[in-house]
Design an enzyme around this catalytic site. Sequence first.
Site, PDB file in Angstrom:
ATOM      1  N   LYS A  78       0.875  -1.088  -0.054  1.00 53.06           N
ATOM      2  CA  LYS A  78      -0.043   0.129  -0.017  1.00 53.06           C
ATOM      3  C   LYS A  78       0.804   1.483  -0.001  1.00 53.06           C
ATOM      4  O   LYS A  78       2.062   1.212   0.169  1.00 53.06           O
ATOM      5  CB  LYS A  78      -0.922   0.053   1.211  1.00 53.06           C
ATOM      6  CG  LYS A  78      -0.069   0.028   2.644  1.00 53.06           C
ATOM      7  CD  LYS A  78      -1.129  -0.338   3.756  1.00 53.06           C
ATOM      8  CE  LYS A  78      -0.279  -0.292   5.115  1.00 53.06           C
ATOM      9  NZ  LYS A  78      -1.075  -0.807   6.195  1.00 53.06           N
ATOM     10  N   MET A 132      11.174  24.411   0.389  1.00 51.58           N
ATOM     11  CA  MET A 132      10.256  23.348  -0.604  1.00 51.58           C
ATOM     12  C   MET A 132      11.264  22.825  -1.315  1.00 51.58           C
ATOM     13  O   MET A 132      11.132  21.510  -1.507  1.00 51.58           O
ATOM     14  CB  MET A 132       9.371  24.488  -1.439  1.00 51.58           C
ATOM     15  CG  MET A 132       8.363  23.622  -2.121  1.00 51.58           C
ATOM     16  SD  MET A 132       7.283  24.292  -3.278  1.00 51.58           S
ATOM     17  CE  MET A 132       6.458  25.075  -2.018  1.00 51.58           C
ATOM     18  N   TYR A 167      14.632  31.075   5.375  1.00 49.18           N
ATOM     19  CA  TYR A 167      13.516  31.648   5.831  1.00 49.18           C
ATOM     20  C   TYR A 167      13.664  32.054   7.310  1.00 49.18           C
ATOM     21  O   TYR A 167      14.119  31.039   8.206  1.00 49.18           O
ATOM     22  CB  TYR A 167      12.430  30.698   5.613  1.00 49.18           C
ATOM     23  CG  TYR A 167      12.181  30.734   4.185  1.00 49.18           C
ATOM     24  CD1 TYR A 167      11.881  31.945   3.299  1.00 49.18           C
ATOM     25  CD2 TYR A 167      12.125  29.614   3.476  1.00 49.18           C
ATOM     26  CE1 TYR A 167      11.502  32.100   2.043  1.00 49.18           C
ATOM     27  CE2 TYR A 167      11.666  29.553   1.885  1.00 49.18           C
ATOM     28  CZ  TYR A 167      11.378  30.668   1.410  1.00 49.18           C
ATOM     29  OH  TYR A 167      11.148  30.717  -0.116  1.00 49.18           O
ATOM     30  N   ARG A 198     -10.739   0.494  13.874  1.00 47.41           N
ATOM     31  CA  ARG A 198     -10.664   1.412  12.767  1.00 47.41           C
ATOM     32  C   ARG A 198     -11.576   0.861  11.524  1.00 47.41           C
ATOM     33  O   ARG A 198     -12.493   1.240  11.276  1.00 47.41           O
ATOM     34  CB  ARG A 198      -9.142   1.199  12.307  1.00 47.41           C
ATOM     35  CG  ARG A 198      -8.291   2.482  12.302  1.00 47.41           C
ATOM     36  CD  ARG A 198      -6.890   2.246  11.664  1.00 47.41           C
ATOM     37  NE  ARG A 198      -6.448   1.065  11.043  1.00 47.41           N
ATOM     38  CZ  ARG A 198      -5.101   0.795  10.742  1.00 47.41           C
ATOM     39  NH1 ARG A 198      -4.362   1.878  10.964  1.00 47.41           N
ATOM     40  NH2 ARG A 198      -4.932  -0.345  10.224  1.00 47.41           N
TER      41      ARG A 198
HETATM   42  C1  LIG Z   1      -0.299  -1.682   6.724  1.00 44.97           C
HETATM   43  C2  LIG Z   1      -0.871  -2.956   7.314  1.00 44.97           C
HETATM   44  C3  LIG Z   1      -0.140  -4.097   7.372  1.00 44.97           C
HETATM   45  C4  LIG Z   1       1.469  -3.955   7.137  1.00 44.97           C
HETATM   46  O1  LIG Z   1       1.912  -3.449   8.471  1.00 44.97           O
HETATM   47  P1  LIG Z   1       3.562  -3.357   8.714  1.00 44.97           P
HETATM   48  O2  LIG Z   1       3.751  -2.543  10.030  1.00 44.97           O
HETATM   49  O3  LIG Z   1       3.966  -2.285   7.643  1.00 44.97           O
HETATM   50  O4  LIG Z   1       4.265  -4.573   8.596  1.00 44.97           O
HETATM   51  C5  LIG Z   1      -0.727  -5.325   7.626  1.00 44.97           C
HETATM   52  N1  LIG Z   1      -2.110  -5.301   7.759  1.00 44.97           N
HETATM   53  C6  LIG Z   1      -2.878  -4.180   7.884  1.00 44.97           C
HETATM   54  C7  LIG Z   1      -4.244  -4.489   8.099  1.00 44.97           C
HETATM   55  C8  LIG Z   1      -2.429  -3.069   7.526  1.00 44.97           C
HETATM   56  O5  LIG Z   1      -3.086  -1.782   7.440  1.00 44.97           O
END
Ligand SMILES: *Cc1c(COP(=O)(O)O)cnc(C)c1O
Length: 355
Positions: free
Chosen positions: A36, A298, A250, A128
Amino acid sequence: MEAAGGVLHVDLGAIVANWRLLVSRHPAGPVAGVVKGDGYGLGAGPVARALYDAGCRHFFVALLDEALAIRDRIPNAMLAVLGGPTPGSEPAYIAHRIVPVLGSLREIEAWAGTDLPAILHIDTGMSRLGLDAREMAVLLQDPARLSGIDVRYIMTHLVSAEAANDPLNEHQRQRFAEACAGLPPAPRSFANSSGIFLGEKFGSDLARPGAALFGINPTPGQPNPMRQVVRLMARVLAVRDIPAGASVGYNATWRATRPSRIATAGVGYADGWDRGLSGRGRAFFDGAPVPLVGRVSMDLTTFDVTDFPAVAPGGWLEFLGAHQSPDEVAALAGTNGYEILTSLALRLPRVYEAA
Ligand SMILES: *Cc1c(COP(=O)(O)O)cnc(C)c1O
C-alpha cells in the site's frame, strides 16, 4: 534525471532479501507483501514484481485503484484491498480478480451469494476497520450471513506489535482465536512486520508485513534485522562563503558564528524531506555527518560545510542510505520511518537496482 535535484535509489534485491528473511521467521504459513502507499513510497509496481519473481503470491494494498495499478504485474497472485469494497465497486473486483477485505455486516451482505473470494476482517482492538464486537455478535448468532462467500482468510491487525511487552498483543491474539472459533473454519492471517518477531504464537496461515520489507526496524530498541533498501542522494546546487553573523534560510533561524561555507542541496520538503528536520537534521558526505542549518525549504536544504572543503557544486550529499536510515531521520523529525518513506515525492526520479 540530469535536471533533478535528487535521485532515489531503490534496491529491489534488498527488498527480496528482506522478504526471504521474513519467510524464514514465519514457518506457520506464507508471507504476503503489503505494498500500500505505492509500495511504502518506493513504487508498488516494481516492488510487487520483484517479490512475485521471488515467489511471493499474496499481496495487499489499501485501495482498489492501487490494486488495479499493479494487477498485471503479478498475474497469478492473490491481490487484496484492505480498505473494503465501496458500493458500486464490485464489478471492478470481479473483472480484475481482486479480493476485497470485508470489514462490516454491510460489506458482507454486498458480497454474500456471489461465491467470490473475500477476506473477513475482525477488529480486535484497532477500532478502525473490521467487524466490531457488536457486529461479531450478530455474525456469530447467524453465520449463514457468510453463505455464498468464499472466505479465503479471516484476519485481524495488531495495535502495538512493535512493543513486544505490551499486553495488548496477547489480548488481541486471544480475541482473534475466540472469534475464529465461532466462525466457519477458514485460514487465518495475523502478523504484520513486527508481529512476525513476536514469536511462534503469533504465526498464522498468512503474515502481512509491509514496513520490514522496506528496511524499517520491526524490533525497535534492538538491532535491525532487515537490510536497508533506499538511498536518497541530493545534488549540491551551490556552495558559498558567508561572513560571521550572516543568516541562512527563511526567518533567519540560523546565523553563522564564524566565517562559514554553506552548501545548498536540491531536495526539500516538496520531495518529502521533512520540514521538521529544520535546524536538526543532517546529511552524509564521504561517510561523515554534515549539519543541516536553517529551515528546510520547499526545494532546497542548506548545510554547514565549513569543515568539508571537498563539498562542491555538482557533488552529492546522502540524505538516506548506509549512514542514515529512514528510522534515524524519523527520530530526528519526530515521526516514524513509514512516514519518511511514504512522503518521498514522485518528482524524485527512482532508480531501481534489479533483484
Ligand atoms: C499496513 C498494514 C499491514 C502491514 O503493516 P506493517 O507494520 O507495515 O508491517 C498489515 N495489515 C494491515 C491491516 C495493514 O493496514
